[in-house]
Design a protein around this motif. Structure first.
Motif, short mmCIF file in Angstrom:
data_model
loop_
_atom_site.label_atom_id
_atom_site.label_comp_id
_atom_site.label_asym_id
_atom_site.label_seq_id
_atom_site.Cartn_x
_atom_site.Cartn_y
_atom_site.Cartn_z
N GLN A 21 0.74 -1.31 0.02
CA GLN A 21 0.20 0.15 0.03
C GLN A 21 0.86 1.30 0.07
OE1 GLN A 21 -2.56 -0.09 3.66
NE2 GLN A 21 -0.64 -0.37 4.88
N THR A 22 0.25 2.19 -0.56
CA THR A 22 0.87 3.67 -0.53
C THR A 22 0.71 4.50 0.76
OG1 THR A 22 -1.00 4.81 -1.21
CG2 THR A 22 0.38 3.85 -2.90
N ASP A 23 1.78 5.15 1.10
CA ASP A 23 1.59 6.27 2.33
C ASP A 23 0.21 6.62 2.67
OD1 ASP A 23 4.17 5.56 2.71
OD2 ASP A 23 5.15 7.21 2.06
N CYS A 24 -0.19 7.15 1.65
CA CYS A 24 -1.69 7.67 1.53
C CYS A 24 -2.66 6.81 1.78
CB CYS A 24 -2.01 8.49 0.17
SG CYS A 24 -1.25 9.99 0.46
N GLU A 25 -2.75 5.47 1.31
CA GLU A 25 -3.58 4.47 1.73
C GLU A 25 -3.36 3.92 2.95
OE1 GLU A 25 -4.07 2.48 -2.81
OE2 GLU A 25 -2.45 1.59 -1.51
N LEU A 32 -9.94 4.15 9.10
CA LEU A 32 -11.10 3.32 8.50
C LEU A 32 -11.21 1.98 9.29
CD1 LEU A 32 -11.02 4.24 4.84
CD2 LEU A 32 -12.31 5.47 6.62
N ARG A 33 -10.11 1.39 9.70
CA ARG A 33 -10.05 0.02 10.13
C ARG A 33 -10.61 -0.35 11.49
NH1 ARG A 33 -4.66 -1.75 12.33
NH2 ARG A 33 -5.27 -3.62 11.63
N ASN A 34 -11.06 -1.46 11.72
CA ASN A 34 -11.85 -1.76 12.77
C ASN A 34 -12.99 -0.93 13.26
OD1 ASN A 34 -9.78 -3.80 13.38
ND2 ASN A 34 -8.25 -2.49 14.23
N ARG A 35 -13.66 -0.75 12.29
CA ARG A 35 -15.04 0.02 12.58
C ARG A 35 -14.90 1.43 13.05
NH1 ARG A 35 -19.07 -3.73 11.54
NH2 ARG A 35 -18.52 -5.88 11.50
N ARG A 36 -13.49 2.05 13.00
CA ARG A 36 -13.27 3.40 13.45
C ARG A 36 -14.18 4.40 12.99
NH1 ARG A 36 -6.76 2.58 13.75
NH2 ARG A 36 -6.86 0.99 15.55
N LEU A 37 -14.74 4.28 11.79
CA LEU A 37 -15.44 5.63 11.27
C LEU A 37 -16.89 5.07 11.32
CD1 LEU A 37 -15.29 8.50 10.10
CD2 LEU A 37 -14.91 7.36 7.94
N SER A 38 -17.72 5.48 11.90
CA SER A 38 -19.13 5.54 12.07
C SER A 38 -19.56 3.96 12.54
CB SER A 38 -19.95 5.80 10.86
OG SER A 38 -19.73 7.25 10.57
N GLY A 39 -18.74 3.20 12.88
CA GLY A 39 -18.92 1.85 13.27
C GLY A 39 -18.91 0.94 12.00
N CYS A 40 -18.62 1.60 11.15
CA CYS A 40 -18.84 0.71 9.58
C CYS A 40 -17.60 -0.14 9.47
CB CYS A 40 -19.07 1.78 8.45
SG CYS A 40 -20.53 2.71 8.83
N LYS A 41 -17.94 -1.32 8.92
CA LYS A 41 -16.85 -2.21 8.49
C LYS A 41 -16.35 -1.90 7.01
CE LYS A 41 -14.47 -6.05 8.46
NZ LYS A 41 -13.13 -6.07 9.13
N ASP A 54 -9.95 0.73 -3.65
CA ASP A 54 -8.92 1.05 -2.46
C ASP A 54 -9.64 0.52 -1.36
OD1 ASP A 54 -7.02 2.07 -4.24
OD2 ASP A 54 -7.61 4.06 -4.16
N PHE A 55 -11.06 1.15 -1.12
CA PHE A 55 -11.80 0.84 0.15
C PHE A 55 -13.34 0.62 -0.20
CE2 PHE A 55 -8.18 3.65 1.10
CZ PHE A 55 -7.66 2.95 2.04
N VAL A 56 -13.67 -0.21 0.35
CA VAL A 56 -15.25 -0.51 0.17
C VAL A 56 -15.81 -0.63 1.73
CG1 VAL A 56 -15.05 -2.86 -0.43
CG2 VAL A 56 -16.95 -1.31 -1.17
N CYS A 57 -17.40 -0.06 1.60
CA CYS A 57 -18.01 -0.44 2.69
C CYS A 57 -19.18 -1.51 2.03
CB CYS A 57 -18.65 0.62 3.67
SG CYS A 57 -19.72 0.16 4.68
N GLN A 58 -19.14 -2.53 1.97
CA GLN A 58 -20.12 -3.34 1.30
C GLN A 58 -21.47 -3.19 1.97
OE1 GLN A 58 -18.00 -7.10 1.76
NE2 GLN A 58 -18.61 -7.52 -0.19
N GLN A 59 -21.74 -3.11 3.31
CA GLN A 59 -23.15 -2.56 3.86
C GLN A 59 -23.59 -1.51 3.43
OE1 GLN A 59 -22.90 -1.96 8.07
NE2 GLN A 59 -25.26 -1.73 8.24
N HIS A 60 -23.10 -0.39 3.14
CA HIS A 60 -23.41 0.98 2.43
C HIS A 60 -23.11 1.04 1.08
CE1 HIS A 60 -24.68 1.84 6.51
NE2 HIS A 60 -23.57 1.66 7.26
N VAL A 107 -11.76 14.95 4.44
CA VAL A 107 -11.86 13.83 4.03
C VAL A 107 -12.82 12.97 4.77
CG1 VAL A 107 -10.98 11.67 2.96
CG2 VAL A 107 -10.04 13.94 2.40
N LEU A 108 -12.38 12.67 6.13
CA LEU A 108 -13.02 11.60 6.88
C LEU A 108 -14.52 12.08 6.99
CD1 LEU A 108 -10.29 11.17 9.58
CD2 LEU A 108 -11.36 9.57 7.66
N LEU A 109 -14.78 13.63 7.31
CA LEU A 109 -16.17 13.90 7.44
C LEU A 109 -16.96 13.67 6.23
CD1 LEU A 109 -15.66 17.40 9.16
CD2 LEU A 109 -16.78 15.52 10.35
#
Length: 142
Positions: A21-25, A32-41, A54-60, A107-109
């Motif tokens: 992975q890149t430094d930005c990733e 984002l990992r371990n449900r740190r953002l809004s409890g989402c996997k 790069d990243f996906v939340c399948q639930q949403h 970005v996180l918001l």
């Protein structure tokens, strides 16, 4: 399914991308990992059809892509990729690496707001108005 350029199966390629992975990733994944953002996997370097996102939340049904300088010459391919993912029911957010570095909190918001709006949409509510990183403008100015 394999990429015509690479004889490796998608899962092997995805594993390799996670390892390299890149430094930005790595920075975004740390938030984002371990449900740190809004409890989402969320998953990273995840195969969806013939793409590895790069990243996906399948639930949403939310895909998050980070674009470095190499994407400046690939706008048409990235736009096609976005359209195909959207046709499969995903919302796609794209951020330039510089945007992530300069405005990680913003970005996180944006990601969090889209996760919430996708959740509300799934319950039948109207989608919130978009902001930075919205797929209708897949490549914001660098």
């Amino acid at each position: 399914m394999t990429d015509p350029i690479s004889p490796l199966p998608w899962t092997v390629r995805a594993r390799r991308l996670r390892r390299d992975q890149t430094d930005c990733e790595a920075l975004l994944w740390s938030r984002l990992r371990n449900r740190r953002l809004s409890g989402c996997k969320l998953h990273r370097q995840f195969a969806i059809g013939s793409y590895i996102v790069d990243f996906v939340c399948q639930q949403h049904r939310l895909v998050i892509e980070l674009d470095g300088g190499q994407h400046a010459g690939r706008l048409e391919q990235d736009d096609e990729r976005t359209l195909r993912l959207e046709s499969q029911g995903f919302r796609v957010l794209r951020f330039w690496n510089g945007e992530l570095i300069d405005n990680l909190a913003g970005v996180l918001l944006t990601i969090e707001a889209n996760l919430k709006s996708q959740s509300e949409r799934a319950r039948g509510n109207e989608l919130l108005p978009g902001g930075a990183g919205e797929s209708s403008s897949p490549h914001p100015d660098p």
